[in-house]
Design an enzyme around this catalytic site. Structure first.
Site, PDB file in Angstrom:
ATOM      1  N   ASP A  96      -5.155  -7.314   5.621  1.00 13.83           N
ATOM      2  CA  ASP A  96      -6.297  -6.821   5.248  1.00 13.83           C
ATOM      3  C   ASP A  96      -7.480  -7.826   4.801  1.00 13.83           C
ATOM      4  OD1 ASP A  96      -8.136  -5.030   4.482  1.00 13.83           O
ATOM      5  OD2 ASP A  96      -6.945  -3.925   2.682  1.00 13.83           O
ATOM      6  N   ASP A 105      -2.547 -18.199   1.494  1.00 12.87           N
ATOM      7  CA  ASP A 105      -3.459 -19.070   0.858  1.00 12.87           C
ATOM      8  C   ASP A 105      -4.023 -20.076   1.841  1.00 12.87           C
ATOM      9  OD1 ASP A 105      -0.990 -19.795   0.385  1.00 12.87           O
ATOM     10  OD2 ASP A 105      -1.406 -20.829  -1.601  1.00 12.87           O
ATOM     11  N   LYS A 119       3.985 -15.382   2.286  1.00 10.90           N
ATOM     12  CA  LYS A 119       3.814 -16.150   1.127  1.00 10.90           C
ATOM     13  C   LYS A 119       5.520 -16.221   0.730  1.00 10.90           C
ATOM     14  CE  LYS A 119       1.524 -17.418  -2.250  1.00 10.90           C
ATOM     15  NZ  LYS A 119       0.670 -18.660  -2.525  1.00 10.90           N
ATOM     16  N   ASP A 174     -10.734  -9.477   7.436  1.00  8.78           N
ATOM     17  CA  ASP A 174     -12.194  -9.286   7.196  1.00  8.78           C
ATOM     18  C   ASP A 174     -12.960 -10.706   7.069  1.00  8.78           C
ATOM     19  OD1 ASP A 174     -12.122  -6.564   6.942  1.00  8.78           O
ATOM     20  OD2 ASP A 174     -12.571  -6.056   5.113  1.00  8.78           O
ATOM     21  N   TYR A 218       0.858  -1.199   0.025  1.00 12.02           N
ATOM     22  CA  TYR A 218       0.062  -0.170   0.018  1.00 12.02           C
ATOM     23  C   TYR A 218       0.825   1.403  -0.093  1.00 12.02           C
ATOM     24  CZ  TYR A 218      -3.769  -3.187   1.460  1.00 12.02           C
ATOM     25  OH  TYR A 218      -4.720  -4.037   1.417  1.00 12.02           O
TER      26      TYR A 218
END
Ligand code: NAD
Length: 358
Positions: A248, A224, A191, A252, A146
């Protein structure tokens, strides 16, 4: 000896923000009286309410009140009325992001889970929920893709994913500290099978673990796999440590597990342990002004502030136990209502929780 007062900036904001804040402050006053500490509150405008009054989402005197406080208790901001403003002037972008930036609130702490009394409100199967569970997601909030360099050409676009050593070290320390206060386990989510950023991140997490927190259990999951495991094996987790982008999405996803966004609180803290405490949901314009919003997320923000920010552990625990008891006794706002329970308004839910604290 009289304890020094805790100074709190109260920014209720828009929509249901002021409605649920009233209940949270009543709860705060109740525990302050019961556990013998003093609260000094300064209420200020933020978001759309501040735009209407003075033309900007984060007025200078609101920011000054935050600077002069030990913590910020935030409601929620935003609504249709301000959607036509340019993005940077809108309540969310104009207030929350500058606050995070100004105070360097890099560590976002989000409890997730299902309380036994709310089994029927969760989308998870009863056999997965068992007797209920809870874990914490710790999301790095000020780095990652970001905030890396952005490029946009005729036929390409890129966002640089970048983490610096000091940024990973400080968030890793908070993860291990949280785990020590909980069930002593950190699951790092990254990852690292593909991304150099993740390999670097993982190496630093392992170094901090080996040097400073060897007594805490550490394991790793790829993002994942983690998105699946939180749904299939939620009891395996205690503290999940992850970067901004993965956090993020994961946070959620986990917010949905509890059954309602109206139950979810979060904290964003900096390296001086100064924090902003808020519900995860927004200003809920669809139910604002009706007196039916669930105040529990805002009340849990108070509990997080007392626990993380001020070390008032007994008061924080009393709030959480009172919420559990209230739910066990069948009180429900509309968002968590199931057949056979007692449907209550925002203020009735506040009353029920307060009477159980007393
Ligand atoms: P929202 O979280 O406000 O509402 C989503 C759904 O959840 C709605 O049906 C709402 O009624 C329900 N809900 C949320 N909180 C609840 C509560 N305490 N009790 C009962 N039900 C509750 O999300 P949205 O509708 O996407 O956004 C509305 C506004 O809030 C937008 O302007 C958005 O930008 C803003 N927003 C602000 C924040 C923040 O202040 N931190 C966060 C998210 C969204």
């Amino acid at each position: 000896m009289i304890k020094e007062a805790y100074k709190i900036a109260i920014l209720a904001g828009d929509g249901i923000g002021p409605e649920v804040m009233v209940e949270a402050l009543r709860v705060l006053d109740t525990v302050a009286a019961k556990f013998d500490f003093v609260i000094e509150k300064t209420e200020k405008l933020v978001g759309g309410a501040a735009i209407d009054a003075v033309g900007e989402a984060l007025p200078a005197d609101t920011l000054a009140a935050c600077e002069d406080s030990d913590a910020i208790l935030f409601g929620s901001v935003g609504g249709e009325k301000w959607n036509s403003l340019p993005p940077e002037k809108r309540p969310e972008v104009g207030a929350l992001l500058p606050l995070r930036k100004h105070f360097d609130l890099f560590a976002n702490i989000r409890p997730a889970g299902v309380l036994p009394a709310l089994k029927n409100s969760s989308p998870l199967k009863p056999e997965i929920i068992g007797e209920g569970f809870g874990f914490t997601i710790l999301r790095e909030l000020t780095g990652d893709v970001y905030f890396g360099e952005k490029n946009r050409g005729e036929d390409f676009a890129s966002d640089l994913m970048i983490y610096r050593q000091a940024e990973v070290e400080r968030i890793a320390r908070i993860a291990f500290q949280l785990a020590k206060k909980s069930r002593n386990k950190v699951t790092n989510v990254d990852k690292a099978n593909v991304l150099a950023t993740s390999q670097f991140w993982r190496k630093i997490v392992e170094e901090i673990h080996a040097k400073e927190f060897p007594e805490v259990e550490l394991n790793h999951l790829y993002i994942d796999n983690a998105t699946m495991r939180v749904l299939t094996h939620p009891h395996d987790f205690d503290v999940i440590l992850t970067g901004n982008l993965f956090g993020d999405i994961l946070s959620d996803e986990c917010a949905q597990i509890s059954g309602s966004i109206g139950m979810q609180a979060s904290a964003s803290i900096n390296s001086e342990n100064f924090g902003l405490y808020e519900p995860m949901g927004g200003s809920a314009p669809d139910i604002a002004g009706k007196g039916i919003a669930n105040p529990i997320a805002q009340i849990l923000s108070v509990a997080m502030m007392l626990d993380i920010g001020f070390g008032e552990l007994a008061a924080a625990k009393a709030i959480k136990l009172a919420i559990l008891k209230t739910l066990e006794d069948g009180f429900r706002t509309g968002d968590i209502f199931t057949e056979g329970c007692k449907k209550v308004s925002t203020s009735e839910m506040g009353d029920a929780i307060i009477s159980r604290i007393k």
